[in-house]
Design an enzyme around this catalytic site. Structure first.
Site, PDB file in Angstrom:
ATOM      1  N   ASP A 153      -3.213 -10.790  26.506  1.00  0.00           N
ATOM      2  CA  ASP A 153      -3.138 -11.367  25.154  1.00  0.00           C
ATOM      3  C   ASP A 153      -3.703 -10.433  24.083  1.00  0.00           C
ATOM      4  O   ASP A 153      -4.681  -9.729  24.302  1.00  0.00           O
ATOM      5  CB  ASP A 153      -3.870 -12.704  25.088  1.00  0.00           C
ATOM      6  CG  ASP A 153      -3.654 -13.371  23.744  1.00  0.00           C
ATOM      7  OD1 ASP A 153      -2.502 -13.637  23.391  1.00  0.00           O
ATOM      8  OD2 ASP A 153      -4.649 -13.598  23.028  1.00  0.00           O
ATOM      9  N   HIS A 180       1.522 -13.611  25.851  1.00  0.00           N
ATOM     10  CA  HIS A 180       1.561 -13.446  24.392  1.00  0.00           C
ATOM     11  C   HIS A 180       2.976 -12.970  24.097  1.00  0.00           C
ATOM     12  O   HIS A 180       3.287 -11.795  24.216  1.00  0.00           O
ATOM     13  CB  HIS A 180       0.504 -12.426  23.962  1.00  0.00           C
ATOM     14  CG  HIS A 180       0.598 -12.001  22.522  1.00  0.00           C
ATOM     15  ND1 HIS A 180      -0.380 -12.293  21.597  1.00  0.00           N
ATOM     16  CD2 HIS A 180       1.547 -11.302  21.853  1.00  0.00           C
ATOM     17  CE1 HIS A 180      -0.029 -11.790  20.421  1.00  0.00           C
ATOM     18  NE2 HIS A 180       1.130 -11.179  20.544  1.00  0.00           N
ATOM     19  N   ASN A 279      -1.716 -13.912  14.387  1.00  0.00           N
ATOM     20  CA  ASN A 279      -0.546 -13.509  15.168  1.00  0.00           C
ATOM     21  C   ASN A 279      -0.398 -14.411  16.398  1.00  0.00           C
ATOM     22  O   ASN A 279      -1.282 -14.428  17.234  1.00  0.00           O
ATOM     23  CB  ASN A 279      -0.705 -12.049  15.614  1.00  0.00           C
ATOM     24  CG  ASN A 279       0.549 -11.522  16.286  1.00  0.00           C
ATOM     25  OD1 ASN A 279       1.610 -12.122  16.181  1.00  0.00           O
ATOM     26  ND2 ASN A 279       0.417 -10.416  16.987  1.00  0.00           N
ATOM     27  N   ASP A 306      -6.877 -20.311  20.220  1.00  0.00           N
ATOM     28  CA  ASP A 306      -6.751 -18.877  19.906  1.00  0.00           C
ATOM     29  C   ASP A 306      -7.870 -18.441  18.960  1.00  0.00           C
ATOM     30  O   ASP A 306      -7.657 -17.649  18.035  1.00  0.00           O
ATOM     31  CB  ASP A 306      -5.365 -18.540  19.314  1.00  0.00           C
ATOM     32  CG  ASP A 306      -5.039 -17.048  19.443  1.00  0.00           C
ATOM     33  OD1 ASP A 306      -5.889 -16.287  19.968  1.00  0.00           O
ATOM     34  OD2 ASP A 306      -3.945 -16.647  19.019  1.00  0.00           O
TER      35      ASP A 306
END
Ligand SMILES: [Zn+2]
Ligand SMILES: [Zn+2]
Length: 430
Positions: A153, A180, A279, A306
């Site tokens: 990730d 990801h 992102n 996240d």
């Protein structure tokens, strides 16, 4: 050690329970869930009337920054932020410095988590050495050191052959591969969602396609190999549709969405606030609606934060130059309550499923249920408490939140790990 939690609304989807009753914890385990449990001497009591008692929240997507970037976050400050957010456990992403691609770093993170004596910390190890996308890591060693999943990730695994081998190989260990999903050839140079706002602001865009192409590829690889694929931070209409269609075909995949992707659109970037640079990027109203629909219908299995702390100095630069990421552990639950439960998109059983039951099941972690005999990892939530998000009060070292000053309802009152209270809300702070 005995703890009696009295009169709360206990919501445990794993045993289809939603009722007002008592719960008794002895020696770190759930002993009984029953009406009118008698208080005995030496028992600590919590009056949970009007509160929701559920299996402890588990965040499967947290960046803790230690080792290597302790100025942004340490395992200790991250675990404290998790506890304050109602999380009894977090899975730590491996993009530290050095990368958690070997036993030493994985054991180090795990030990730091044990030492903190706060929320549990489960290390995720890298899929490839240095997360460079080329050479697979030693999965057996990493599992031995305590890794609960593999992920590069921060970066996608751009090489499809490498991803295919990773999905094949990890089947031996029944270990999820967390993807990801981003096609770097499509996202290159982008700093926000490609659309009307990026055009107006003159910023380079990341198209929805960059996510969708990668999601499709990973789904195909998972279906071909039978490996366990978990798709991180799904954020577009197209990606939600791809996951839905794959599940209808019977694909054994899971997916998560982050609170900022159901709470904000790319309009929030107006003004060039770098705390909105994340992102995958904040998307359109239609994408937000698709993520919410995906969560409410069960296409998306997990809500994950996240949580990505950065220092003020790093974020206090031109939008183009700022790093991607925002902090989420301390606002996630209140965003779920305020943006999903109160407007009627989710009921409490669905919310607990997305925040605890499913994370525990997919990542094969202890907790996720209050069945007698299970770990007494418990979150007690005040669904009506209204507070203003104040980033200065965060336990996280990160202050990079777009939610500062937001009034939100629904906050953790107590966070309990192995029967021990690791967080209790200070009434003065609200
Ligand atoms: Zn990511
Ligand atoms: Zn991440």
């Amino acid at each position: 050690m005995k703890l009696l939690i009295r009169g709360g609304r206990i919501i445990d989807p794993a045993q289809a329970m939603d009722k007002v009753t008592d719960i008794l914890v002895i020696n770190g385990k759930v002993e009984t869930v029953a009406n009118n449990i008698e208080a005995r001497e030496g028992m600590k009591e919590i009056d949970a009337e009007g509160l929701i008692v559920c299996p402890g929240l588990i965040d499967v997507h947290t960046h803790l920054r230690e080792p290597g970037q302790e100025h942004k976050e340490t395992v200790f400050t991250g675990a404290a932020a998790a506890a304050a957010g109602g999380y009894t456990a977090v899975c730590a992403m491996p993009n530290t410095d050095p990368v958690a691609d070997n036993q030493t770093v994985v054991s180090f993170v795990k030990q730091r988590g044990i030492n903190a004596q706060l929320s549990r910390v489960y290390p995720i190890a890298a899929i490839t050495k240095g997360s460079q996308g080329q050479e697979l890591t030693e999965v057996g060693d990493l599992v031995g050191a305590g890794a609960v999943a593999l992920s590069d990730d921060g970066q996608p695994v751009m090489n499809a052959a490498v991803m295919r081998r990773a999905l094949e190989y990890t089947k031996l260990f029944s270990l999820p591969i967390v993807s990801h999903a981003e096609d770097k050839t499509l996202s290159a140079g982008g700093v926000m969602h490609e659309g009307e706002v990026s055009t107006r602001l003159g910023l380079s865009g990341i198209p929805a396609l960059a996510e969708e192409v990668a999601v499709m590829r990973d789904i195909l690889l998972a279906e071909a190999t039978g490996g366990q694929l978990h798709l991180a931070h799904i954020s577009t209409v197209g990606a939600v549709n791809l996951v839905r269609q794959a599940k209808l075909r019977g694909a054994n995949i899971t997916a998560e969405a982050a609170p900022h992707h159901f709470s904000l659109t790319h309009q929030a970037v107006d003004g060039y606030h770098t705390d909105t640079k994340v992102n995958p990027p904040l998307r359109t109203e239609a994408d937000v609606e698709a993520v919410i629909k995906g969560l409410s219908e069960g296409t998306l299995d997990v809500i994950a934060t996240d949580h990505a702390p950065h220092s003020m100095e790093e974020k206090d630069v031109e939008f183009d130059l700022a790093p991607f990421g925002l902090v989420g552990l301390e606002t996630a639950l209140a965003l779920v309550v305020s943006k999903l439960i109160r407007p009627g998109h989710l009921n409490w059983t669905q919310a607990v499923t997305l925040l605890s039951t499913n994370p525990a099941r997919i990542f094969k972690l202890p907790g996720g249920t209050l069945t007698p005999g299970s770990e007494a990892d418990i979150t007690i939530i005040n669904p009506d408490l209204e507070r203003t998000v104040t980033k200065e009060l965060f336990k996280s070292k990160g202050r990079n939140t777009p939610f500062d000053g937001w009034k939100l309802q629904g906050w953790a009152e107590y966070t309990i790990v192995s029967g021990k209270i690791i967080f209790q809300r200070n009434s003065k702070e609200g």
